[in-house]
Design a protein around this motif. Sequence first.
Motif, PDB file in Angstrom:
ATOM      1  N   LYS A  43      -3.170   2.259   8.745  1.00 49.65           N
ATOM      2  CA  LYS A  43      -2.046   3.191   8.686  1.00 49.65           C
ATOM      3  C   LYS A  43      -2.046   4.006   9.965  1.00 49.65           C
ATOM      4  CE  LYS A  43      -1.815   3.957   3.712  1.00 49.65           C
ATOM      5  NZ  LYS A  43      -1.833   4.968   2.656  1.00 49.65           N
ATOM      6  N   GLU A  44      -0.882   4.182  10.539  1.00 47.49           N
ATOM      7  CA  GLU A  44      -0.773   5.015  11.730  1.00 47.49           C
ATOM      8  C   GLU A  44      -0.954   6.460  11.311  1.00 47.49           C
ATOM      9  OE1 GLU A  44       2.658   6.155  14.871  1.00 47.49           O
ATOM     10  OE2 GLU A  44       2.616   4.107  14.144  1.00 47.49           O
TER      11      GLU A  44
ATOM     12  N   TYR B 258       2.704   3.235   4.658  1.00 45.80           N
ATOM     13  CA  TYR B 258       3.208   1.888   4.888  1.00 45.80           C
ATOM     14  C   TYR B 258       4.732   1.892   4.780  1.00 45.80           C
ATOM     15  CZ  TYR B 258      -1.613   0.427   4.148  1.00 45.80           C
ATOM     16  OH  TYR B 258      -2.969   0.279   4.231  1.00 45.80           O
ATOM     17  N   HIS B 259       5.244   2.579   3.735  1.00 49.05           N
ATOM     18  CA  HIS B 259       6.682   2.749   3.573  1.00 49.05           C
ATOM     19  C   HIS B 259       6.951   4.196   3.178  1.00 49.05           C
ATOM     20  CE1 HIS B 259       6.372  -1.641   3.014  1.00 49.05           C
ATOM     21  NE2 HIS B 259       7.491  -1.614   3.707  1.00 49.05           N
TER      22      HIS B 259
ATOM     23  N   ARG C 229       2.635  10.697   9.226  1.00 48.88           N
ATOM     24  CA  ARG C 229       2.881   9.312   9.627  1.00 48.88           C
ATOM     25  C   ARG C 229       1.920   8.323   8.960  1.00 48.88           C
ATOM     26  NH1 ARG C 229       6.736   9.323  13.186  1.00 48.88           N
ATOM     27  NH2 ARG C 229       6.991  11.051  14.606  1.00 48.88           N
TER      28      ARG C 229
ATOM     29  N   SER D 233       9.801   1.566   7.234  1.00 51.03           N
ATOM     30  CA  SER D 233       8.480   0.984   7.429  1.00 51.03           C
ATOM     31  C   SER D 233       7.760   1.799   8.496  1.00 51.03           C
ATOM     32  CB  SER D 233       8.617  -0.468   7.873  1.00 51.03           C
ATOM     33  OG  SER D 233       7.362  -0.993   8.202  1.00 51.03           O
ATOM     34  N   SER D 234       6.448   1.724   8.503  1.00 49.79           N
ATOM     35  CA  SER D 234       5.702   2.480   9.510  1.00 49.79           C
ATOM     36  C   SER D 234       5.849   1.869  10.892  1.00 49.79           C
ATOM     37  CB  SER D 234       4.221   2.526   9.126  1.00 49.79           C
ATOM     38  OG  SER D 234       3.699   1.209   9.098  1.00 49.79           O
ATOM     39  N   ARG D 235       6.292   0.618  10.959  1.00 51.44           N
ATOM     40  CA  ARG D 235       6.387  -0.072  12.246  1.00 51.44           C
ATOM     41  C   ARG D 235       7.758   0.035  12.897  1.00 51.44           C
ATOM     42  NH1 ARG D 235       4.434  -3.590   8.534  1.00 51.44           N
ATOM     43  NH2 ARG D 235       2.186  -3.827   8.526  1.00 51.44           N
ATOM     44  N   SER D 236       8.771   0.538  12.191  1.00 45.38           N
ATOM     45  CA  SER D 236      10.122   0.482  12.739  1.00 45.38           C
ATOM     46  C   SER D 236      10.896   1.756  12.413  1.00 45.38           C
ATOM     47  CB  SER D 236      10.851  -0.731  12.153  1.00 45.38           C
ATOM     48  OG  SER D 236      12.186  -0.734  12.548  1.00 45.38           O
TER      49      SER D 236
ATOM     50  N   ARG E 200       2.307  -9.116   4.411  1.00 46.58           N
ATOM     51  CA  ARG E 200       2.037  -7.817   3.806  1.00 46.58           C
ATOM     52  C   ARG E 200       0.807  -7.839   2.912  1.00 46.58           C
ATOM     53  NH1 ARG E 200       6.413  -6.136   0.457  1.00 46.58           N
ATOM     54  NH2 ARG E 200       5.245  -4.223   0.355  1.00 46.58           N
TER      55      ARG E 200
ATOM     56  N   GLU F 204      -1.571  -4.962   3.510  1.00 40.54           N
ATOM     57  CA  GLU F 204      -0.915  -3.723   3.090  1.00 40.54           C
ATOM     58  C   GLU F 204      -0.993  -3.566   1.576  1.00 40.54           C
ATOM     59  OE1 GLU F 204       3.688  -2.647   2.582  1.00 40.54           O
ATOM     60  OE2 GLU F 204       3.103  -3.260   4.577  1.00 40.54           O
TER      61      GLU F 204
END
Length: 192
Positions: free
Chosen positions: A73-74, A87-88, A84, A105-108, A63, A66
Amino acid sequence: MAVWGGISRNVRLLCGQIQRCGQIAAPFPLTSARCLSQAASQPQPSPDDNEAVNPTFINRNPRNLEQMALAVKERGWKTTWPHREFYHRLVFSRSQHHVTAEVFSSRSPIPVLSCSTKEWAVKQQLVSTNCVAACQAVGEVLAHRCHQAGITRMVYRAIPWQYRSDAVLSFKAAMKDGGILLSEPRRKYLGA
């Protein structure tokens, strides 16, 4: 005959080991077996070994980018809600019976951290599981869990028509008092 040959060979080896220890070879040695085995000498640590620094440093913190606001960032579409670009993200919801707060999280799509009045440890301390005090308790517990996980900044965007309610305001105040910033830094773009 072969048995006697094996025994005599073993006796000769034992006598040879005793002689190496400085003892006189005898059929029945009177000394202890300590001289048969010796401990390896341990190297003494020097005080300079503790101060030695590896010249190549590899950061193993996933991280790290981040936390420095350099990770990507998406973005998503401008018309999507909630945005969207985070990061959180903190999601706070109230139902008829319970209060729930989750950190995504942005990934999940699975929550990283969560707290709810459905948990027995939180529920037993409250009179009601959907009042303003319950929202404040959930905020305090979630702020503590976020600190334990190392998450100190996140995005929180409440639904506009619920933003001014006492429950949401007490939840936000509890998160801020717990040391959580409810905004993330803008992403830094390195010169390309």
